[in-house]
Design a protein around this motif. Structure first.
Motif, PDB file in Angstrom:
ATOM      1  N   ALA A  50     -66.112 -67.733  67.413  1.00  0.00           N
ATOM      2  CA  ALA A  50     -66.795 -67.663  66.119  1.00  0.00           C
ATOM      3  C   ALA A  50     -68.038 -68.546  66.110  1.00  0.00           C
ATOM      4  CB  ALA A  50     -65.843 -68.079  64.997  1.00  0.00           C
ATOM      5  N   LEU A  51     -67.925 -69.762  66.610  1.00  0.00           N
ATOM      6  CA  LEU A  51     -69.055 -70.682  66.598  1.00  0.00           C
ATOM      7  C   LEU A  51     -70.163 -70.223  67.547  1.00  0.00           C
ATOM      8  CD1 LEU A  51     -70.297 -73.205  65.437  1.00  0.00           C
ATOM      9  CD2 LEU A  51     -69.128 -74.521  67.217  1.00  0.00           C
ATOM     10  N   LEU A  52     -69.812 -69.786  68.739  1.00  0.00           N
ATOM     11  CA  LEU A  52     -70.832 -69.299  69.678  1.00  0.00           C
ATOM     12  C   LEU A  52     -71.534 -68.059  69.137  1.00  0.00           C
ATOM     13  CD1 LEU A  52     -69.174 -69.797  73.178  1.00  0.00           C
ATOM     14  CD2 LEU A  52     -71.380 -70.712  72.427  1.00  0.00           C
ATOM     15  N   THR A  53     -70.785 -67.164  68.523  1.00  0.00           N
ATOM     16  CA  THR A  53     -71.383 -65.967  67.929  1.00  0.00           C
ATOM     17  C   THR A  53     -72.366 -66.363  66.841  1.00  0.00           C
ATOM     18  OG1 THR A  53     -69.429 -64.632  68.429  1.00  0.00           O
ATOM     19  CG2 THR A  53     -70.889 -63.820  66.688  1.00  0.00           C
ATOM     20  N   HIS A  58     -77.870 -67.198  64.985  1.00  0.00           N
ATOM     21  CA  HIS A  58     -78.752 -68.144  64.308  1.00  0.00           C
ATOM     22  C   HIS A  58     -80.010 -68.402  65.148  1.00  0.00           C
ATOM     23  CE1 HIS A  58     -79.523 -71.367  61.405  1.00  0.00           C
ATOM     24  NE2 HIS A  58     -79.891 -72.106  62.428  1.00  0.00           N
ATOM     25  N   ASN A  59     -79.828 -68.635  66.440  1.00  0.00           N
ATOM     26  CA  ASN A  59     -80.962 -68.859  67.334  1.00  0.00           C
ATOM     27  C   ASN A  59     -81.857 -67.625  67.417  1.00  0.00           C
ATOM     28  OD1 ASN A  59     -80.115 -71.428  67.829  1.00  0.00           O
ATOM     29  ND2 ASN A  59     -79.503 -71.060  69.942  1.00  0.00           N
ATOM     30  N   GLU A  60     -81.261 -66.438  67.457  1.00  0.00           N
ATOM     31  CA  GLU A  60     -82.055 -65.210  67.490  1.00  0.00           C
ATOM     32  C   GLU A  60     -82.909 -65.089  66.234  1.00  0.00           C
ATOM     33  OE1 GLU A  60     -78.918 -62.387  68.114  1.00  0.00           O
ATOM     34  OE2 GLU A  60     -79.094 -62.500  70.305  1.00  0.00           O
ATOM     35  N   HIS A  61     -82.344 -65.480  65.100  1.00  0.00           N
ATOM     36  CA  HIS A  61     -83.072 -65.440  63.834  1.00  0.00           C
ATOM     37  C   HIS A  61     -84.268 -66.402  63.873  1.00  0.00           C
ATOM     38  CE1 HIS A  61     -83.792 -65.137  59.529  1.00  0.00           C
ATOM     39  NE2 HIS A  61     -83.774 -66.458  59.478  1.00  0.00           N
ATOM     40  N   ASN A  96     -80.775 -68.206  74.661  1.00  0.00           N
ATOM     41  CA  ASN A  96     -79.888 -67.208  74.069  1.00  0.00           C
ATOM     42  C   ASN A  96     -79.184 -66.379  75.135  1.00  0.00           C
ATOM     43  OD1 ASN A  96     -80.439 -68.093  71.505  1.00  0.00           O
ATOM     44  ND2 ASN A  96     -81.972 -66.525  71.098  1.00  0.00           N
ATOM     45  N   LEU A  97     -79.860 -66.135  76.242  1.00  0.00           N
ATOM     46  CA  LEU A  97     -79.220 -65.421  77.348  1.00  0.00           C
ATOM     47  C   LEU A  97     -78.038 -66.231  77.879  1.00  0.00           C
ATOM     48  CD1 LEU A  97     -79.124 -63.047  79.331  1.00  0.00           C
ATOM     49  CD2 LEU A  97     -80.766 -64.311  80.738  1.00  0.00           C
ATOM     50  N   TYR A  98     -78.252 -67.530  78.060  1.00  0.00           N
ATOM     51  CA  TYR A  98     -77.156 -68.390  78.520  1.00  0.00           C
ATOM     52  C   TYR A  98     -76.012 -68.423  77.505  1.00  0.00           C
ATOM     53  CZ  TYR A  98     -80.188 -70.172  82.239  1.00  0.00           C
ATOM     54  OH  TYR A  98     -80.996 -70.295  83.333  1.00  0.00           O
ATOM     55  N   LEU A  99     -76.346 -68.477  76.221  1.00  0.00           N
ATOM     56  CA  LEU A  99     -75.301 -68.450  75.187  1.00  0.00           C
ATOM     57  C   LEU A  99     -74.530 -67.133  75.214  1.00  0.00           C
ATOM     58  CD1 LEU A  99     -77.086 -70.117  72.135  1.00  0.00           C
ATOM     59  CD2 LEU A  99     -75.271 -71.088  73.550  1.00  0.00           C
TER      60      LEU A  99
END
Length: 109
Positions: A50-53, A58-61, A96-99
């Motif tokens: 849930a937190l990683l998603t 959030h980062n993409e935004h 974001n790719l790494y996430l």
């Protein structure tokens, strides 16, 4: 405060707050509070998913917001600033790719 959701789309509020320049505050400890019907506090995998998603979305935004800012600066003749922001957006996208890989790995295990 932002709300995170588990992998089933159930809302899970979570704990410490901080704010950003654009005026919204949110939390980041990933611990689901009482009343969260979709995730169980005793399941670290669900909490991590849930937190990683949430963090990835959030980062993409933020990357999209910065990209729009770079467009505005370029149109205003501030090419150097716009270029620096574009470079920052590139780094956001790499992160974001790494996430995304981390999220997929957590989901698999």
């Amino acid at each position: 405060m932002h709300i995170i959701k588990d992998e089933n789309g159930n809302v899970c509020p979570h704990g410490h707050e901080h704010s950003h320049e654009h005026g919204h505050a949110h939390t980041h400890d990933g611990v689901c509070q009482e009343g969260c019907s979709g995730c169980e506090p005793h399941d670290p995998k669900k909490e991590n998913i849930a937190l990683l998603t949430y963090m990835l979305q959030h980062n993409e935004h933020h990357a999209a917001e910065l990209d729009q800012m770079a467009d505005k600066l370029r149109k205003a003749g501030m090419d150097t600033a716009a270029e620096q922001i574009r470079k920052a957006v590139d780094e956001f996208q790499k992160g974001n790719l790494y996430l995304s890989v981390a999220l997929a790995t957590v989901k698999e295990n």
